[in-house]
Design an enzyme around this catalytic site. Structure first.
Site, PDB file in Angstrom:
ATOM      1  N   ARG A  53     -14.153 -10.286   2.649  1.00 25.80           N
ATOM      2  CA  ARG A  53     -14.516  -9.330   3.691  1.00 25.80           C
ATOM      3  C   ARG A  53     -15.420  -8.267   3.054  1.00 25.80           C
ATOM      4  O   ARG A  53     -15.578  -8.234   1.843  1.00 25.80           O
ATOM      5  CB  ARG A  53     -13.264  -8.713   4.324  1.00 25.80           C
ATOM      6  CG  ARG A  53     -12.193  -8.414   3.285  1.00 25.80           C
ATOM      7  CD  ARG A  53     -11.395  -7.228   3.565  1.00 25.80           C
ATOM      8  NE  ARG A  53     -12.198  -6.050   3.691  1.00 25.80           N
ATOM      9  CZ  ARG A  53     -12.700  -5.358   2.651  1.00 25.80           C
ATOM     10  NH1 ARG A  53     -12.481  -5.725   1.394  1.00 25.80           N
ATOM     11  NH2 ARG A  53     -13.440  -4.274   2.857  1.00 25.80           N
ATOM     12  N   GLY A  54     -15.947  -7.381   3.913  1.00 25.88           N
ATOM     13  CA  GLY A  54     -16.918  -6.415   3.402  1.00 25.88           C
ATOM     14  C   GLY A  54     -18.300  -7.031   3.571  1.00 25.88           C
ATOM     15  O   GLY A  54     -18.522  -8.193   3.204  1.00 25.88           O
ATOM     16  N   ALA A  55     -19.210  -6.242   4.126  1.00 27.82           N
ATOM     17  CA  ALA A  55     -20.502  -6.803   4.535  1.00 27.82           C
ATOM     18  C   ALA A  55     -21.247  -7.565   3.425  1.00 27.82           C
ATOM     19  O   ALA A  55     -21.624  -8.728   3.614  1.00 27.82           O
ATOM     20  CB  ALA A  55     -21.356  -5.693   5.127  1.00 27.82           C
ATOM     21  N   GLN A 202      -7.299  -1.608   4.703  1.00 26.10           N
ATOM     22  CA  GLN A 202      -8.214  -1.884   3.577  1.00 26.10           C
ATOM     23  C   GLN A 202      -8.137  -0.801   2.509  1.00 26.10           C
ATOM     24  O   GLN A 202      -8.563  -1.003   1.366  1.00 26.10           O
ATOM     25  CB  GLN A 202      -9.666  -2.000   4.075  1.00 26.10           C
ATOM     26  CG  GLN A 202      -9.999  -3.312   4.739  1.00 26.10           C
ATOM     27  CD  GLN A 202      -9.826  -3.253   6.249  1.00 26.10           C
ATOM     28  OE1 GLN A 202      -9.059  -2.441   6.763  1.00 26.10           O
ATOM     29  NE2 GLN A 202     -10.524  -4.112   6.968  1.00 26.10           N
ATOM     30  N   ASP A 242     -21.497  -1.570   7.584  1.00 23.89           N
ATOM     31  CA  ASP A 242     -21.621  -2.995   7.930  1.00 23.89           C
ATOM     32  C   ASP A 242     -22.977  -3.311   8.548  1.00 23.89           C
ATOM     33  O   ASP A 242     -23.422  -4.460   8.535  1.00 23.89           O
ATOM     34  CB  ASP A 242     -20.506  -3.396   8.890  1.00 23.89           C
ATOM     35  CG  ASP A 242     -19.184  -3.401   8.154  1.00 23.89           C
ATOM     36  OD1 ASP A 242     -18.588  -2.317   8.010  1.00 23.89           O
ATOM     37  OD2 ASP A 242     -18.792  -4.471   7.666  1.00 23.89           O
TER      38      ASP A 242
HETATM   39  O1  MRU Z   1     -13.561  -5.649   8.382  1.00 19.75           O
HETATM   40  P1  MRU Z   1     -14.033  -5.503   6.968  1.00 19.75           P
HETATM   41  O2  MRU Z   1     -12.934  -5.251   6.007  1.00 19.75           O
HETATM   42  O3  MRU Z   1     -14.958  -6.619   6.560  1.00 19.75           O
HETATM   43  O4  MRU Z   1     -14.911  -4.163   7.030  1.00 19.75           O
HETATM   44  C1  MRU Z   1     -15.475  -3.675   5.866  1.00 19.75           C
HETATM   45  C2  MRU Z   1     -16.118  -2.361   6.042  1.00 19.75           C
HETATM   46  O5  MRU Z   1     -16.173  -1.815   7.132  1.00 19.75           O
HETATM   47  C3  MRU Z   1     -16.759  -1.760   4.843  1.00 19.75           C
HETATM   48  O6  MRU Z   1     -16.674  -0.365   4.857  1.00 19.75           O
HETATM   49  C4  MRU Z   1     -18.243  -2.155   4.855  1.00 19.75           C
HETATM   50  O7  MRU Z   1     -18.385  -3.543   4.965  1.00 19.75           O
HETATM   51  C5  MRU Z   1     -18.953  -1.727   3.667  1.00 19.75           C
HETATM   52  S1  MRU Z   1     -18.555  -2.772   2.337  1.00 19.75           S
HETATM   53  C6  MRU Z   1     -19.464  -2.417   0.998  1.00 19.75           C
END
Ligand code: MRU
Length: 361
Positions: A53-55, A202, A242
């Site tokens: 997960r995480g963009a 998270q 994201d």
């Molecule tokens: O739903 P997730 O855990 O994938 O969301 C992640 C986030 O919102 C992070 O803050 C974002 O992707 C930045 S990651 C470097």
């Protein structure tokens, strides 16, 4: 970053065994498990179920997914199909589509004989680029932290962060955490307020990372940040993103907007760590144009944790017949943001400044 003194990335390729490996984030912070991804379905589930997960990490995983699929079937049809399957996993983080388009556009120019090899080379390049982008974000971010540190005459700089924009959310370093790691490594005292980030918590991933690195931090429920800002206990906020629009509206984990409002009201600088693949130059107004992922209501009506028998368990917190509503992201308008920390420098969130930093976008 290091786990038990061994350096890990969140995703990597082992050439000898031809395996793509990830840290399974569904198990963290309770257990550290590494799993292999092989089939297109493995990659689809890993992204959709948030094993990754995480963009930025979602983007890198998609690139490896294409590469592994090209080893099995390197036809144009298989390439288009893999693009569709992976693109349908999560709708908000733009890095997914960015990575998939980059793979598709490049591989369609490559002969089918070379496609599998070239696809893996590209996935590895995307991963390495992500690491370098985040390292640079850290360098620019640490300058901001060190200026605050000078004003505080060496007292710890208190930084609030929301969600996990750490190395687990990228290939390495993290975006929001990269300045924190680099500040710590340079001996600049920092203390991190880690938002729990319900419903998926998270923040516990961020705490796990900070623990591994030895960085001072405290875990707070999502409602605490405003009070901490009112009482002078937050020097700056750094969050990830994201998807960021051409005019600098930031789509990030649900709850980010409330932190930005509180920061504005209390004149606390609010920074967004923004790698360029997370900019969606095709959209302008975040609230109108960015699709917000709606996740399963059970993530809200249940809470997951480690029970006394050391088993991961879920318990229901709502009465029977009450259902949760679960939008995963919100939009922070550019007017609430102090600065965007990119790999090319820091800028005010507006279209001209962003374009100046990325003239060949
Ligand atoms: O739903 P997730 O855990 O994938 O969301 C992640 C986030 O919102 C992070 O803050 C974002 O992707 C930045 S990651 C470097």
């Amino acid at each position: 970053m290091k786990v038990n003194n061994k350096h890990y990335r969140s995703i990597w390729y082992e050439k000898d065994s031809n395996t793509v490996k990830i840290i399974d984030q569904r198990e963290l912070p309770y257990a550290f498990k590494v799993i292999d991804l092989d089939s297109l379905e493995d990659f689809r589930i890993a992204i959709k179920d948030m094993a990754v997960r995480g963009a930025p990490l979602i983007g890198a995983t998609a690139a490896f997914g294409i590469a592994k699929q090209m080893q099995k079937d390197c036809t144009d049809e298989a390439l288009y199909n893999a693009w569709e399957v992976l693109n349908a996993t999560r709708p908000t983080a733009i890095n997914l589509r960015w990575a998939l388009n980059r793979c598709k556009d490049y591989l369609l120019q490559v002969s089918t004989t070379d496609r599998a090899k070239k696809a893996m080379e590209l996935a590895l390049a995307i991963s390495d680029e992500d690491v370098e982008i985040n390292r640079k974000i850290g360098e620019f971010g640490v300058d901001i932290i060190s200026k605050i540190s000078l004003k505080k005459k060496g007292d710890p700089v208190n930084i609030l962060t929301h969600c996990n924009a750490g190395w687990l959310a990228t290939v390495d370093w993290g975006t929001a955490t990269s300045p924190m790691y680099q500040a710590y490594d340079k001996g600049i005292p920092v203390k991190i307020w880690v938002d729990e980030t319900r419903p998926r918590n998270q923040g516990a991933l961020t705490s796990w990372e900070l623990n591994s690195h030895g960085i001072d931090h405290e875990y707070i429920v999502d409602n605490t940040g405003g009070f901490l800002m009112q009482t002078g206990r937050v020097d700056m906020v750094i969050v990830g993103t994201d998807r960021t629009t051409a005019k600098g509206d930031v789509c990030n984990k649900i709850g980010t907007y409330l932190k930005a409002l509180a920061a504005k009201d209390n004149e606390v600088p609010f920074y967004v760590a923004l790698p360029s693949p997370t900019i969606d130059w095709t959209v302008y107004d975040g609230l109108k144009e960015i699709p917000i992922e709606k996740r399963n209501e059970e993530e809200v009506s249940y809470i997951k944790g480690n029970d006394k028998n050391n088993q991961i368990n879920s318990v229901k917190v709502t009465p029977e017949g009450t259902f949760g509503f679960n939008p995963a992201f919100d939009i922070t308008p550019s007017s609430l943001i102090t600065g965007l920390i990119t790999e090319n420098g820091v800028c005010n969130p507006n279209i001209q400044k962003l374009e100046d930093l990325f003239p060949s976008k």
